[in-house]
Write a protein that holds these residues in place. Sequence first.
Motif, short mmCIF file in Angstrom:
data_model
loop_
_atom_site.label_atom_id
_atom_site.label_comp_id
_atom_site.label_asym_id
_atom_site.label_seq_id
_atom_site.Cartn_x
_atom_site.Cartn_y
_atom_site.Cartn_z
N PRO A 110 1.04 -1.26 0.16
CA PRO A 110 0.29 0.01 0.06
C PRO A 110 0.89 1.25 0.07
CG PRO A 110 -0.89 -1.49 1.65
CD PRO A 110 0.26 -2.04 1.20
N ILE A 111 1.96 1.24 0.68
CA ILE A 111 2.70 2.55 0.71
C ILE A 111 3.36 2.91 -0.57
CG2 ILE A 111 4.88 3.57 1.68
CD1 ILE A 111 4.48 2.03 4.19
N GLU A 112 3.96 1.68 -1.28
CA GLU A 112 4.38 2.12 -2.60
C GLU A 112 3.24 2.39 -3.46
OE1 GLU A 112 7.17 -0.46 -5.90
OE2 GLU A 112 6.56 -1.26 -4.24
N ALA A 113 2.18 1.81 -3.41
CA ALA A 113 1.14 2.03 -4.36
C ALA A 113 0.64 3.53 -4.20
CB ALA A 113 -0.17 1.05 -4.02
N ASN A 114 0.79 3.94 -3.17
CA ASN A 114 0.25 5.51 -2.74
C ASN A 114 1.40 6.28 -3.39
OD1 ASN A 114 -2.35 4.80 -2.28
ND2 ASN A 114 -2.27 5.60 -0.23
N ALA A 115 2.56 5.96 -3.01
CA ALA A 115 3.34 6.81 -3.42
C ALA A 115 3.80 7.09 -4.88
CB ALA A 115 4.94 6.52 -2.73
N LEU A 116 3.73 5.98 -5.68
CA LEU A 116 4.28 5.98 -7.04
C LEU A 116 3.13 5.49 -7.98
CD1 LEU A 116 7.63 3.95 -6.36
CD2 LEU A 116 7.16 6.43 -6.63
N ARG A 117 2.10 4.90 -7.52
CA ARG A 117 1.19 4.46 -8.38
C ARG A 117 -0.18 4.86 -8.49
NH1 ARG A 117 3.31 -0.67 -10.43
NH2 ARG A 117 5.33 -1.04 -9.53
N GLY A 118 -0.33 5.96 -7.59
CA GLY A 118 -1.72 6.61 -7.60
C GLY A 118 -2.78 5.60 -6.82
N SER A 435 11.98 3.92 8.05
CA SER A 435 11.31 2.88 9.01
C SER A 435 11.57 1.59 8.29
CB SER A 435 9.73 3.27 9.01
OG SER A 435 9.19 3.19 7.81
N PHE A 436 11.16 0.51 8.82
CA PHE A 436 11.25 -0.63 8.38
C PHE A 436 10.82 -0.68 6.67
CE2 PHE A 436 10.56 -5.36 7.70
CZ PHE A 436 11.60 -5.93 7.69
N ALA A 437 9.66 -0.24 6.68
CA ALA A 437 9.18 -0.38 5.39
C ALA A 437 9.75 0.50 4.24
CB ALA A 437 7.42 0.23 5.33
N THR A 438 10.27 1.62 4.54
CA THR A 438 10.84 2.56 3.68
C THR A 438 12.48 2.10 3.63
OG1 THR A 438 11.27 4.32 5.67
CG2 THR A 438 9.41 4.57 3.90
N TRP A 439 12.95 1.40 4.87
CA TRP A 439 14.35 0.91 4.40
C TRP A 439 14.27 -0.01 3.32
CZ3 TRP A 439 19.05 1.18 5.12
CH2 TRP A 439 20.07 0.12 5.08
#
Length: 600
Positions: A110-118, A435-439
């Motif tokens: 979800p984090i990557e989807a909202n950051a990069l893929r709308g 954080s762990f996810a962004t790491w």
Amino acid sequence: MATQAHNLPIIDRFGLAPSTLRALVRRSEIWLAVLGCVTGALSGLFVAGMTACTQWLHEVLFGISSSQRLSAVDTLPYRWFFIAPAAGGLLLVAVAWLHRQYRTGSPVDPIEANALRGGKMSFVDSLYIAVQTVISNGFGASVGLEAGYTQIGSGAASKLGEAFRLRRNDLRILVGCGAAGAIGAAFSAPLAGAFYAFELIIGTYTLASLAPIALASICGVVTASLLVTPNHAVEFAATVEFGKSAAVTLVVLGLLSAGAGILIMRAVTGVETLFKKSRTPVWIRPALGGLVIGLLAMITPRILSSGHGAISIILEPNLPALQAILFLLVLKALAAAVSLGSGFRGGLFFASLFLGALLGKAYTAAIMLVSPALAPDPQIAAVVAMTGLAVAIVGGPLTMTLLALEMTNNLPLTIGVLCTAVVSSLTVRRTFGYSFATWRFHLRGEAIRSALDVGWMFDLTVRRLMRHDVRTVPETMTIDQFRHEFPLGSTQRVVVVDGEDRYRGIVLVADAHSETLAGAGTEHGGNAPITSLLRYQDAALLPWMNIKEAAQRFDATESEALAVIDGTTTRNVVGLLTEAHTLRRYTEELEKARRSLAGD
């Protein structure tokens, strides 16, 4: 007409909702909130289903009763239970192989989807992640289910949003609704669920997202509570008082939590590195990791699974011996690192809560040995450190603070918890930065630090920005010929190419007509080749560069315009891009992003 509309299916055979419903949701914030409620309820169903599946696996594989939790038992009835995690690792590899036969590419969280893929996610891939998480946790790997909860909840939300053809920002909000409902349902904590979405999945709080996110979290909690019994409440017996010594204690505990969080995140990547350097085949790594977990579980079963049962014991008011606490702390951290580093699927959300509670108890026990008068209450220290370590690893200081509040129902304690959360968050941001996810994103090469929408930046490429009507001249042209063909005012710059149309550089028309040049000798006279006036010979843009990379290239070369070439080898000119146009488009997109944050 009303009867026909009533008989329309919710989703048609093309995967779209009826146009009437789509128009309602796109036009009204109220209907978006209604869609958020549906998403939250779906997330609650997924949470209840995954929880039931893992509990059933624990009962079958480890011989516990339905009233027990795996990490809460002192001993297990079966001698052969230690091979269960290894068997789960092999099953995990089989599921991954099956997935690769039908799907290409890596699943998006979800984090990557909202950051990069709308906000666009694949529900099939999300279901695959959820199945992997259930297998990992169900077979005893030391990972939490929360990553699977948010993945499947957000994946379903994204699919639902695409069926309604939501705008980019609305789809991102709905993905946040899926995560909010999942976390709220997992902990029976609607406030924590909502702020998990704000801080970690959407990346910011806005009035436009408040109603759908809050309602989704509440609906997730209500749905899950109807199906499973909540078991995360903490009976708090201690009286909370914070004096000067307590403030120092909390700051030190926040610093220790931050350090422990960084060590744990480093340990996970360290295990991955060891496996890679050992050249162990990828397909056998989860089985080997599972074998290590099984051997550790023979020492104490409390390291198995996410630790839901064990944390209830740790958060009791009593204070075990320091050696026992440290021993369990090290074993659990090692088990979590081995689980994730060897390839099991899951997260560190609940593991960080468990490890933090252990750290708080160990902190109190250590101070008791030196100065009992300065030692904090062990239960208070456990809750405070639990929050601090979770903030360090997962992120979201307000999320974890509210989670502690909803677990303990103790408002005065929230002051100390928030203090530690802020210290821990600030320390990790300044010393580690992730954080762990962004790491994990950083290790993969992704340039994102949060779920803030930067996807437009990557979508806005040089190919979309450049002018295609580029004026070019051959390198054999003389300066006089150039002046004749390009008088002052006709254009500002011209691209020079060689005999094979490869890029050589840029000539400014003003340079060719300058008075100094006009009166120069033969070296720069009118018969001299135009190549003597070339600029930016080694500086050009590539079509696939994004707008940020283009702006950085302009800044590095101190140029006002650069040619766009089709590759570093062929170097054929395909366009021209100016710095002014790049910065104007960048500003426009930033303004659009600002308006969306403000709810306009």
